[in-house]
Motif scaffolding. Structure first.
Motif, PDB file in Angstrom:
ATOM      1  N   VAL A  71       0.829  -1.202   0.000  1.00  0.00           N
ATOM      2  CA  VAL A  71       0.000   0.000   0.000  1.00  0.00           C
ATOM      3  C   VAL A  71       0.862   1.251   0.000  1.00  0.00           C
ATOM      4  N   LEU A  72       0.594   2.110  -0.973  1.00  0.00           N
ATOM      5  CA  LEU A  72       1.184   3.441  -1.013  1.00  0.00           C
ATOM      6  C   LEU A  72       0.081   4.387  -0.554  1.00  0.00           C
ATOM      7  N   LEU A  73       0.199   4.889   0.650  1.00  0.00           N
ATOM      8  CA  LEU A  73      -0.850   5.712   1.237  1.00  0.00           C
ATOM      9  C   LEU A  73      -0.347   7.132   1.439  1.00  0.00           C
ATOM     10  N   TYR A  74      -1.108   8.080   0.934  1.00  0.00           N
ATOM     11  CA  TYR A  74      -0.759   9.495   1.061  1.00  0.00           C
ATOM     12  C   TYR A  74      -1.984  10.261   1.530  1.00  0.00           C
ATOM     13  N   VAL A  75      -1.758  11.251   2.373  1.00  0.00           N
ATOM     14  CA  VAL A  75      -2.855  12.094   2.834  1.00  0.00           C
ATOM     15  C   VAL A  75      -2.504  13.563   2.635  1.00  0.00           C
ATOM     16  N   ASN A  76      -3.547  14.318   2.329  1.00  0.00           N
ATOM     17  CA  ASN A  76      -3.464  15.776   2.209  1.00  0.00           C
ATOM     18  C   ASN A  76      -2.353  16.233   1.265  1.00  0.00           C
ATOM     19  N   LEU A  77      -2.482  15.799   0.020  1.00  0.00           N
ATOM     20  CA  LEU A  77      -1.480  16.123  -0.987  1.00  0.00           C
ATOM     21  C   LEU A  77      -1.807  17.404  -1.741  1.00  0.00           C
ATOM     22  N   LYS A  78      -0.766  18.193  -1.951  1.00  0.00           N
ATOM     23  CA  LYS A  78      -0.871  19.358  -2.826  1.00  0.00           C
ATOM     24  C   LYS A  78      -0.771  18.880  -4.272  1.00  0.00           C
ATOM     25  N   ASP A  80       1.404  19.304  -6.790  1.00  0.00           N
ATOM     26  CA  ASP A  80       2.679  18.708  -7.219  1.00  0.00           C
ATOM     27  C   ASP A  80       2.904  17.343  -6.569  1.00  0.00           C
ATOM     28  N   GLU A  81       2.504  17.210  -5.319  1.00  0.00           N
ATOM     29  CA  GLU A  81       2.663  15.938  -4.610  1.00  0.00           C
ATOM     30  C   GLU A  81       1.765  14.855  -5.217  1.00  0.00           C
ATOM     31  N   MET A  82       0.565  15.242  -5.633  1.00  0.00           N
ATOM     32  CA  MET A  82      -0.321  14.276  -6.280  1.00  0.00           C
ATOM     33  C   MET A  82       0.292  13.784  -7.585  1.00  0.00           C
ATOM     34  N   LEU A  83       0.817  14.702  -8.383  1.00  0.00           N
ATOM     35  CA  LEU A  83       1.448  14.310  -9.643  1.00  0.00           C
ATOM     36  C   LEU A  83       2.619  13.363  -9.386  1.00  0.00           C
ATOM     37  N   GLU A  84       3.400  13.661  -8.368  1.00  0.00           N
ATOM     38  CA  GLU A  84       4.562  12.841  -8.045  1.00  0.00           C
ATOM     39  C   GLU A  84       4.152  11.420  -7.634  1.00  0.00           C
ATOM     40  N   CYS A  85       3.116  11.290  -6.812  1.00  0.00           N
ATOM     41  CA  CYS A  85       2.730   9.942  -6.388  1.00  0.00           C
ATOM     42  C   CYS A  85       2.109   9.156  -7.540  1.00  0.00           C
ATOM     43  N   PHE A  86       1.392   9.809  -8.456  1.00  0.00           N
ATOM     44  CA  PHE A  86       0.885   9.114  -9.639  1.00  0.00           C
ATOM     45  C   PHE A  86       2.045   8.636 -10.517  1.00  0.00           C
ATOM     46  N   ASP A  87       3.062   9.475 -10.664  1.00  0.00           N
ATOM     47  CA  ASP A  87       4.233   9.097 -11.456  1.00  0.00           C
ATOM     48  C   ASP A  87       4.943   7.888 -10.847  1.00  0.00           C
ATOM     49  N   LYS A  88       5.083   7.865  -9.521  1.00  0.00           N
ATOM     50  CA  LYS A  88       5.729   6.744  -8.843  1.00  0.00           C
ATOM     51  C   LYS A  88       4.928   5.456  -9.034  1.00  0.00           C
ATOM     52  N   PHE A  89       3.620   5.562  -8.906  1.00  0.00           N
ATOM     53  CA  PHE A  89       2.744   4.402  -9.074  1.00  0.00           C
ATOM     54  C   PHE A  89       2.853   3.865 -10.499  1.00  0.00           C
ATOM     55  N   GLU A  90       2.799   4.751 -11.467  1.00  0.00           N
ATOM     56  CA  GLU A  90       2.905   4.343 -12.869  1.00  0.00           C
ATOM     57  C   GLU A  90       4.284   3.743 -13.158  1.00  0.00           C
ATOM     58  N   SER A  91       5.331   4.336 -12.618  1.00  0.00           N
ATOM     59  CA  SER A  91       6.680   3.844 -12.826  1.00  0.00           C
ATOM     60  C   SER A  91       6.831   2.422 -12.298  1.00  0.00           C
ATOM     61  N   TYR A  92       6.293   2.174 -11.131  1.00  0.00           N
ATOM     62  CA  TYR A  92       6.351   0.834 -10.546  1.00  0.00           C
ATOM     63  C   TYR A  92       5.614  -0.167 -11.434  1.00  0.00           C
ATOM     64  N   LEU A  93       4.443   0.203 -11.903  1.00  0.00           N
ATOM     65  CA  LEU A  93       3.663  -0.693 -12.764  1.00  0.00           C
ATOM     66  C   LEU A  93       4.388  -0.950 -14.085  1.00  0.00           C
ATOM     67  N   LYS A  94       5.033   0.067 -14.621  1.00  0.00           N
ATOM     68  CA  LYS A  94       5.804  -0.103 -15.865  1.00  0.00           C
ATOM     69  C   LYS A  94       6.949  -1.093 -15.672  1.00  0.00           C
ATOM     70  N   LYS A  95       7.599  -1.038 -14.506  1.00  0.00           N
ATOM     71  CA  LYS A  95       8.700  -1.968 -14.235  1.00  0.00           C
ATOM     72  C   LYS A  95       8.214  -3.411 -14.263  1.00  0.00           C
ATOM     73  N   LEU A  96       6.956  -3.607 -13.938  1.00  0.00           N
ATOM     74  CA  LEU A  96       6.357  -4.948 -13.962  1.00  0.00           C
ATOM     75  C   LEU A  96       5.685  -5.234 -15.301  1.00  0.00           C
ATOM     76  N   ASN A  97       5.863  -4.331 -16.251  1.00  0.00           N
ATOM     77  CA  ASN A  97       5.255  -4.456 -17.580  1.00  0.00           C
ATOM     78  C   ASN A  97       3.730  -4.568 -17.508  1.00  0.00           C
ATOM     79  N   PHE A  98       3.144  -4.037 -16.474  1.00  0.00           N
ATOM     80  CA  PHE A  98       1.695  -4.056 -16.279  1.00  0.00           C
ATOM     81  C   PHE A  98       1.151  -5.489 -16.332  1.00  0.00           C
TER      82      PHE A  98
END
Length: 125
Positions: A71-78, A80-98
């Motif tokens: 679980v990647l859990l984030y609270v009260n994101l601004k 830029d922080e929201m964009l960053e966590c979406f990028d991290k999530f997508e990057s991780y999924l890409k490493k697994l080739n979805f």
């Protein structure tokens, strides 16, 4: 020396970072990953704060962890922080080739629908 987290939110963000670092070193045949965002405290006077929302997202994280989700859990994101966590999530999924991945996204907070749905960051004006 590392800075110790002081709040539950900071601790969860630290856990999220650890999950990503571990995932980069390991590969799994079957992976379960959840990105949870709970925005409840808004800085603009135009949006009401949402009570008990943070508790809900923490409870969901606890339930998912019982079912072997990372679980990647984030609270009260601004914004830029929201964009960053979406990028991290997508990057991780890409490493697994979805492939072979159960990916779950959950957002709790203000949002609106125009031509498409929008998630509102805490610093929205």
């Amino acid at each position: 020396a590392s800075v110790k987290p002081k709040t539950a939110a900071q601790m969860e963000q630290l856990k999220a970072e650890e999950v990503l670092q571990t995932a980069e070193k390991e590969s799994f045949a079957r992976e379960k990953l959840a990105l949870l965002i709970g925005n409840s405290t808004y800085s603009s006077g135009q949006l009401n704060n949402l009570s008990s929302l943070e508790n809900d997202v923490y409870e969901l994280a606890k339930a998912l962890r019982k079912h072997d989700f990372k679980v990647l859990l984030y609270v009260n994101l601004k914004y830029d922080e929201m964009l960053e966590c979406f990028d991290k999530f997508e990057s991780y999924l890409k490493k697994l080739n979805f492939s072979g991945v159960y990916a779950l996204f959950y957002y709790s907070g203000h949002g609106f629908l125009s031509d498409k749905p929008y998630l509102v960051p805490t610093d929205a004006t």
